[in-house]
Design a protein around this motif. Structure first.
Motif, mmCIF file in Angstrom:
data_model
loop_
_atom_site.group_PDB
_atom_site.id
_atom_site.type_symbol
_atom_site.label_atom_id
_atom_site.label_comp_id
_atom_site.label_asym_id
_atom_site.label_seq_id
_atom_site.Cartn_x
_atom_site.Cartn_y
_atom_site.Cartn_z
ATOM 1 N N UNK A 230 -50.292 58.931 27.354
ATOM 2 C CA UNK A 230 -49.815 59.628 26.160
ATOM 3 C C UNK A 230 -49.489 58.669 25.040
ATOM 4 N N UNK A 231 -49.845 59.030 23.803
ATOM 5 C CA UNK A 231 -49.627 58.129 22.667
ATOM 6 C C UNK A 231 -49.569 58.910 21.365
ATOM 7 N N UNK A 232 -48.841 58.338 20.418
ATOM 8 C CA UNK A 232 -48.722 58.938 19.092
ATOM 9 C C UNK A 232 -49.755 58.291 18.167
ATOM 10 N N UNK A 233 -50.540 59.118 17.464
ATOM 11 C CA UNK A 233 -51.567 58.568 16.575
ATOM 12 C C UNK A 233 -51.824 59.567 15.448
ATOM 13 N N UNK A 234 -51.796 59.100 14.232
ATOM 14 C CA UNK A 234 -52.154 59.937 13.071
ATOM 15 C C UNK A 234 -51.297 61.196 12.954
ATOM 16 N N UNK A 235 -50.036 61.124 13.323
ATOM 17 C CA UNK A 235 -49.193 62.320 13.199
ATOM 18 C C UNK A 235 -49.398 63.336 14.300
ATOM 19 N N UNK A 371 -46.647 66.501 17.369
ATOM 20 C CA UNK A 371 -47.689 67.525 17.467
ATOM 21 C C UNK A 371 -47.145 68.912 17.164
ATOM 22 N N UNK A 372 -45.954 69.216 17.715
ATOM 23 C CA UNK A 372 -45.429 70.566 17.492
ATOM 24 C C UNK A 372 -45.051 70.765 16.025
ATOM 25 N N UNK A 373 -44.505 69.729 15.382
ATOM 26 C CA UNK A 373 -44.167 69.844 13.960
ATOM 27 C C UNK A 373 -45.444 69.959 13.118
ATOM 28 N N UNK A 374 -46.397 69.097 13.411
ATOM 29 C CA UNK A 374 -47.635 69.037 12.635
ATOM 30 C C UNK A 374 -48.405 70.354 12.695
ATOM 31 N N UNK A 375 -48.533 70.910 13.887
ATOM 32 C CA UNK A 375 -49.330 72.138 14.004
ATOM 33 C C UNK A 375 -48.586 73.312 13.363
ATOM 34 N N UNK A 376 -47.250 73.277 13.356
ATOM 35 C CA UNK A 376 -46.500 74.342 12.703
ATOM 36 C C UNK A 376 -46.640 74.241 11.186
ATOM 37 N N UNK A 434 -44.318 65.618 4.249
ATOM 38 C CA UNK A 434 -44.799 64.771 3.153
ATOM 39 C C UNK A 434 -46.040 63.986 3.562
ATOM 40 N N UNK A 435 -45.996 63.403 4.761
ATOM 41 C CA UNK A 435 -47.106 62.504 5.120
ATOM 42 C C UNK A 435 -48.369 63.258 5.506
ATOM 43 N N UNK A 436 -48.273 64.554 5.773
ATOM 44 C CA UNK A 436 -49.495 65.304 6.104
ATOM 45 C C UNK A 436 -49.912 66.224 4.961
ATOM 46 N N UNK A 437 -49.246 66.101 3.819
ATOM 47 C CA UNK A 437 -49.577 66.953 2.678
ATOM 48 C C UNK A 437 -50.808 66.376 1.983
ATOM 49 N N UNK A 438 -51.913 67.127 1.947
ATOM 50 C CA UNK A 438 -53.128 66.580 1.330
ATOM 51 C C UNK A 438 -52.919 66.184 -0.136
ATOM 52 N N UNK A 439 -51.908 66.767 -0.796
ATOM 53 C CA UNK A 439 -51.669 66.443 -2.201
ATOM 54 C C UNK A 439 -50.896 65.131 -2.367
ATOM 55 N N UNK A 440 -50.407 64.590 -1.238
ATOM 56 C CA UNK A 440 -49.618 63.359 -1.297
ATOM 57 C C UNK A 440 -50.555 62.151 -1.317
ATOM 58 N N UNK A 442 -49.991 59.176 -0.327
ATOM 59 C CA UNK A 442 -49.911 58.340 0.878
ATOM 60 C C UNK A 442 -50.013 59.190 2.141
ATOM 61 N N UNK A 443 -50.909 60.154 2.098
ATOM 62 C CA UNK A 443 -51.117 61.044 3.230
ATOM 63 C C UNK A 443 -51.652 60.238 4.426
ATOM 64 N N UNK A 444 -51.358 60.728 5.616
ATOM 65 C CA UNK A 444 -51.858 60.055 6.823
ATOM 66 C C UNK A 444 -53.379 60.027 6.805
ATOM 67 N N UNK A 445 -53.928 58.848 6.999
ATOM 68 C CA UNK A 445 -55.379 58.725 7.148
ATOM 69 C C UNK A 445 -55.636 58.363 8.598
ATOM 70 N N UNK A 446 -56.754 58.813 9.115
ATOM 71 C CA UNK A 446 -57.047 58.582 10.522
ATOM 72 C C UNK A 446 -56.901 57.118 10.884
ATOM 73 N N UNK A 447 -56.307 56.885 12.022
ATOM 74 C CA UNK A 447 -56.215 55.527 12.517
ATOM 75 C C UNK A 447 -57.420 55.215 13.406
#
Lengths: 449, 153
Positions: A230-235, A371-376, A434-440, A442-447
């Protein structure tokens, strides 16, 4: 002093020469000197297309508005972005001039035809395990099965001197197991095929294995219990694929794993986050035989009770808090009833394979709650199985629910029906909002994956 | 598969993952149940399954065999539903009316669960959206119905 210098100088010169040789050498390939001029058989090209599916090449080397395999996908590193390259057989902008040995060096040894080292965003620590036969087939497909398309590569925006590539030779030397996959004689053929697919072309560890400080996967095979833990990647949190009953695959059968990889869903979960792409582009195209091998292999990886805790059991008591006269008193309960329960079930058990249960869900019990925050916040992407988009998907709640409401409803779900996840803080929702908002900007970009 | 809707058993041809809403509207021509958002957020497609309010747009028919489905077309066959519709008429609740079959379903399910709901219970149960803003009229009608029961009328 002079004497010291006379001793040190040759040592320094020799060391520098050694470093230069190592960092700039062209690794040998079993295909060196093999002429690749004659046209391959249609069967070999077809076989290569299948390997490209197993390895999900298009996942990074494709972008929706471009011809296939022309690259363009942006991937983040700590020092700037890099872009996936054109791997069509176009002679000027693609890999049309690559010999089989050049191709092998890029795929399995991280060195491009002009000698520069590739960034490990290309999962070559996994592809290094590809068999010679599979590399040959893959080459045949990319040279003869893919249409050449002119599309110039986009330069990375990593500034000099960080953009110098030769130090990557040392990264590879430190963090890669060189050499093809080795069969385990003590295991049967199905297990060995599964191990090859998972560790090699499938590069499952790129997302599911935790990474070290140098962004290296901390394990590349099952000899280390961190492999696929298990690992955290790209939000997103890619859960354990080991036998952990709570945060891994402990409660899944081999048949259920097979069904998940073939159809994108089963009674435990539906693909979401980055796994949607892996399913849409790759796993559903694998043969039943290969999927069964993957399932068999993954089910052989033991969990870790110290990490995972006591196994989850459904607890109906929490349904009392959802009663009509009680649900306004428990934070999150009313939001759950109004926004979540119609799909995921008022009892949290989901609806068959169509809507995943929240009761016992790995993403709700994982310590990493991304994951649970992001998908919500952002919903799920369309799952396209066998060319048909699914009828149901998770909507985004970014505009509907506040940070507090999302934190409350997730804390409720993470502590109900026997789930033992820690509460979610509104600040954590705010950060991912904020970090997953496409309008931001500095949005998360794929790692790297 | 067979679906029992408003007491009548229908043989339907749709695939098991088809949302109940499509079967109701397209296959059976029962268009009283409305398509609103398609993602279980607005409530326009509400029906009752075994007297529990259910969003038809996110309910695969697979799970509905041998269950009792009630739609707006059959609501007045139910004594509670009949009273709800009467209260809706008395209070002239609908404006454009698009969400109202769902609102009637939610109100009926609420009163079946608890005949005398308090303010909090009404607020907790009536989560369907109405773009005309008929919420006050809905609230008045349900309070009336709750009081109805209390005075035994």
């Amino acid at each position: 002093m002079r004497k010291l210098l006379s001793v040190l100088l040759p040592v320094i010169v020799l060391a520098a020469a050694g470093v230069t040789w190592f960092a700039t050498r062209v690794p040998s390939s079993p295909f060196d000197g093999v002429a690749g001029s004659q046209a391959p058989s249609p069967e070999l090209i077809q076989r290569g297309e299948y390997i490209a599916r197993l390895a999900d090449c298009v996942g990074c080397h494709g972008s929706p508005d471009q011809p296939p395999f022309t690259g363009g996908l942006e991937m983040a590193t700590p020092v700037g972005s890099i872009f996936a390259t054109n791997i069509t057989p176009d002679k000027e902008t693609g890999i049309g001039n690559y010999s089989l040995a050049d191709f092998d060096r890029a795929v399995r040894h991280d060195v491009a035809r002009d000698g520069h080292h590739l960034y490990p965003a290309m999962p070559y620590p996994s592809y290094a395990k590809l068999s010679d036969d599979d590399v040959r087939a893959l080459y045949a497909y990319f040279m003869h099965g893919v249409k050449p398309a002119r599309h110039a590569n986009k330069a990375s925006d990593i500034p000099w001197p960080l953009s110098i590539r030769w130090p990557l030779a040392f990264w590879s030397a430190l963090f890669m197991d060189h050499g093809s996959h080795h069969e385990q004689p003590s295991e049967n053929a199905v297990w060995n095929r599964g191990a090859y697919l998972v560790q090699g072309p499938g590069h499952c560890g790129a997302c599911h294995t935790p990474r070290g400080l140098a962004f290296n996967e901390r394990a590349l095979d099952d000899s280390n219990p961190l492999f696929l833990s298990g690992a955290l990647l790209d939000g997103w949190y890619a859960p354990s694929l080991r036998g952990d009953p709570n945060r891994g695959l402990g409660r899944w059968s081999e048949d259920e794993l097979h069904q998940f990889l073939k159809t994108g869903r089963n009674r435990h979960a539906v693909v979401f986050g980055s796994m949607t792409d892996a399913f849409n582009n790759s796993t559903q195209f694998m043969t039943d035989e290969d999927l069964r091998a993957i399932a068999h292999y993954l089910k052989s990886l033991p969990g870790d009770p110290r990490r995972d805790g006591p196994a989850w059991h459904y607890d109906p008591k929490s349904n009392d808090t959802l009663a009509l006269n009680a649900r306004l008193k428990t934070p999150g309960a009313q939001t759950f009833l109004a926004k979540c329960s119609f799909c995921h079930g008022a009892d949290g058990r989901g609806q068959g394979q169509w809507f995943p249960p929240l009761a016992g869900a790995a993403s709700l019990m994982a310590r990493e709650n991304a994951s649970s925050i992001n998908v919500t916040l952002n919903g799920s992407k369309r799952v396209v199985a066998d060319g048909i988009p699914d009828a149901y998907r998770m909507p985004p709640f970014r505009e509907q629910l506040s940070d507090r409401q999302i934190a409350d409803v997730l804390s409720f779900a993470r502590s109900s029906w026997g789930n033992n996840g820690e509460p979610v803080k509104p600040e954590e929702v705010k950060h991912l909002r904020e970090s997953t908002d496409p309008a931001n900007s500095s949005v998360i970009i794929l790692h790297m994956r | 598969m067979k679906l029992t809707i408003n007491g009548i058993t229908h043989q339907v041809e749709a695939e098991p993952d088809t949302p109940l809403l499509w079967v109701l509207r397209d296959e059976l021509g029962m268009t009283g149940t409305k398509y609103g958002c398609g993602i279980a957020q607005c409530g326009a497609c509400s029906v009752m399954v075994d007297d529990i309010v259910t969003r038809a747009c996110v309910t695969p028919i697979e799970s509905l065999e041998n269950r009792r489905i009630t739609t707006i077309e059959g609501i007045e066959n139910d004594p509670v539903g009949k009273r709800v519709v009467a209260a809706w008429v008395k209070h002239q609740v609908p404006q454009c009316g698009y969400c109202q079959s769902g609102q009637v379903m939610a109100a009926t399910a609420l009163l079946k669960e608890t005949p005398h709901p308090g303010d909090d219970e009404i607020a907790a149960a009536m989560v369907n959206l109405c773009r005309c803003g008929t919420y006050n009229a809905i609230s008045a009608a349900i309070h009336d119905l709750a009081g109805d029961e209390r005075t035994g009328q």
